[in-house]
Design an enzyme around this catalytic site. Sequence first.
Site, PDB file in Angstrom:
ATOM      1  CE1 TYR A   1       0.565   0.287  -3.441  1.00 31.03           C
ATOM      2  CE2 TYR A   1       2.405  -1.195  -3.075  1.00 31.03           C
ATOM      3  CZ  TYR A   1       1.059  -0.916  -2.983  1.00 31.03           C
ATOM      4  OH  TYR A   1       0.205  -1.847  -2.452  1.00 31.03           O
TER       5      TYR A   1
ATOM      6  NE  ARG B   1       0.663  -3.897 -10.586  1.00 31.69           N
ATOM      7  CZ  ARG B   1       0.730  -4.891  -9.706  1.00 31.69           C
ATOM      8  NH1 ARG B   1      -0.228  -5.800  -9.658  1.00 31.69           N
ATOM      9  NH2 ARG B   1       1.732  -4.983  -8.874  1.00 31.69           N
TER      10      ARG B   1
ATOM     11  NE  ARG C   1      -3.721  19.074   2.061  1.00 29.08           N
ATOM     12  CZ  ARG C   1      -5.037  19.199   1.891  1.00 29.08           C
ATOM     13  NH1 ARG C   1      -5.567  20.381   1.657  1.00 29.08           N
ATOM     14  NH2 ARG C   1      -5.826  18.141   1.957  1.00 29.08           N
TER      15      ARG C   1
ATOM     16  CG  HIS D   1      -8.519  18.887  -3.183  1.00 25.10           C
ATOM     17  ND1 HIS D   1      -8.077  19.524  -2.032  1.00 25.10           N
ATOM     18  CD2 HIS D   1      -9.292  17.861  -2.769  1.00 25.10           C
ATOM     19  CE1 HIS D   1      -8.568  18.906  -0.980  1.00 25.10           C
ATOM     20  NE2 HIS D   1      -9.315  17.893  -1.395  1.00 25.10           N
TER      21      HIS D   1
ATOM     22  CE  LYS E   1       1.456  -2.846  -6.127  1.00 27.09           C
ATOM     23  NZ  LYS E   1       0.759  -3.490  -5.031  1.00 27.09           N
TER      24      LYS E   1
ATOM     25  CD  GLU F   1      -7.727  -6.872  -4.617  1.00 28.89           C
ATOM     26  OE1 GLU F   1      -6.748  -7.312  -5.223  1.00 28.89           O
ATOM     27  OE2 GLU F   1      -8.169  -5.719  -4.776  1.00 28.89           O
TER      28      GLU F   1
ATOM     29  CG  LEU G   1      -3.431  -4.560  -8.035  1.00 22.57           C
ATOM     30  CD1 LEU G   1      -3.428  -3.104  -8.486  1.00 22.57           C
ATOM     31  CD2 LEU G   1      -2.295  -4.794  -7.061  1.00 22.57           C
TER      32      LEU G   1
HETATM   33  N1  PLP Z   1      -4.202  -7.201  -4.444  1.00 25.04           N
HETATM   34  C1  PLP Z   1      -3.785  -6.164  -3.696  1.00 25.04           C
HETATM   35  C2  PLP Z   1      -4.815  -5.296  -3.040  1.00 25.04           C
HETATM   36  C3  PLP Z   1      -2.414  -5.914  -3.507  1.00 25.04           C
HETATM   37  O1  PLP Z   1      -2.018  -4.875  -2.770  1.00 25.04           O
HETATM   38  C4  PLP Z   1      -1.472  -6.773  -4.123  1.00 25.04           C
HETATM   39  C5  PLP Z   1      -0.034  -6.540  -3.973  1.00 25.04           C
HETATM   40  O2  PLP Z   1       0.402  -5.588  -3.401  1.00 25.04           O
HETATM   41  C6  PLP Z   1      -1.947  -7.855  -4.885  1.00 25.04           C
HETATM   42  C7  PLP Z   1      -3.303  -8.022  -5.036  1.00 25.04           C
HETATM   43  C8  PLP Z   1      -0.980  -8.797  -5.569  1.00 25.04           C
HETATM   44  O3  PLP Z   1      -0.373  -8.178  -6.656  1.00 25.04           O
HETATM   45  P1  PLP Z   1       1.049  -8.640  -7.211  1.00 25.04           P
HETATM   46  O4  PLP Z   1       0.924 -10.099  -7.535  1.00 25.04           O
HETATM   47  O5  PLP Z   1       1.276  -7.820  -8.402  1.00 25.04           O
HETATM   48  O6  PLP Z   1       2.049  -8.403  -6.107  1.00 25.04           O
END
Ligand code: PLP
Length: 295
Positions: free
Chosen positions: A43, A62, A110, A112, A159, A191, A216
Amino acid sequence: MKKWSESRAPAGRYAYVNGRYLRHGEACVHVEDRGLQLGEAIYEVCNLRHGRLIDEEPHLDRMERSLREIAVAMPLSRAALKSVMRELIARNRIKDGLLYIQVSRGAAKRDHVPPANMGRPTLIITLRPQDLAGLEKRMAQGVAVSTQPDIRWGRRDIKTTNLLPNVMAKVAAKKKGAFEAWLVEGGKITEGSSTNAWIVTADGEIVTRDLSSAILAGVTRKLILEAAAEAQMKVSERAFTLEEAKSAREAFISSATGACVPVVTIDDAPVGDGRPGPLTRRLGTLYARKTGLEG
Ligand code: PLP
């Protein structure tokens, strides 16, 4: 009891699902969708401000990367996707909001391993108004963070919609009265549960974790780094410890929903003097100018 769709989704809101613009409360995917059944989906969240999408291209870059990593095709060309996004914004008549895009491998019996004759990916786009008053309050007052163990998988650079550990961490943080969870692995902050984590050290160095599969690659992070470099500010992309964070002069979090939101406490201990810091504000202003967030 009223269904969520009846009680919360305002009348006149639309979602896009696989080629159709549907009333938000009636939009749905197949029960065998692999995003739903197996979490095989990615997403993006993009900020809509003053009717303009902020950082649209890097979010789509991304998204394409995440899809490549899980070997799912782009559901539409980038140009077609952008025109769907614009149409959805127009239909919803929202100027300040959050646009959500999700792509899963699609629906199949369904198993895998997806079937060889897998159909097209599932594309969902939704838009909701942003709580700008809430964001302004967080920017002005700062937020509390609570540290939680980072129990996520090894490909956090993708993501994925598989957010169970992030949800659990944020719920645990909320129970402690915090707005965000800072995830800790091997004594170092990776993070936030839905944000990137930053500190400003005692000697004024701006620090955020370096890119790897441990975090991320936040789009907001990338643009804040660019803005800081353009202003010749001292920045370092490296891992930092919880102790370092607790003795930092300033701290903040970044995401598409809020760039440079000051962190004023970590596990109830004040960061610096316990108030939003000047470098955090400066970076927020530089980011806003650079990306057109300011209007
Ligand atoms: N880290 C994580 C785990 C996130 O889920 C997000 C945003 O959803 C971010 C960092 C920040 O990313 P962005 O600046 O692209 O929104």
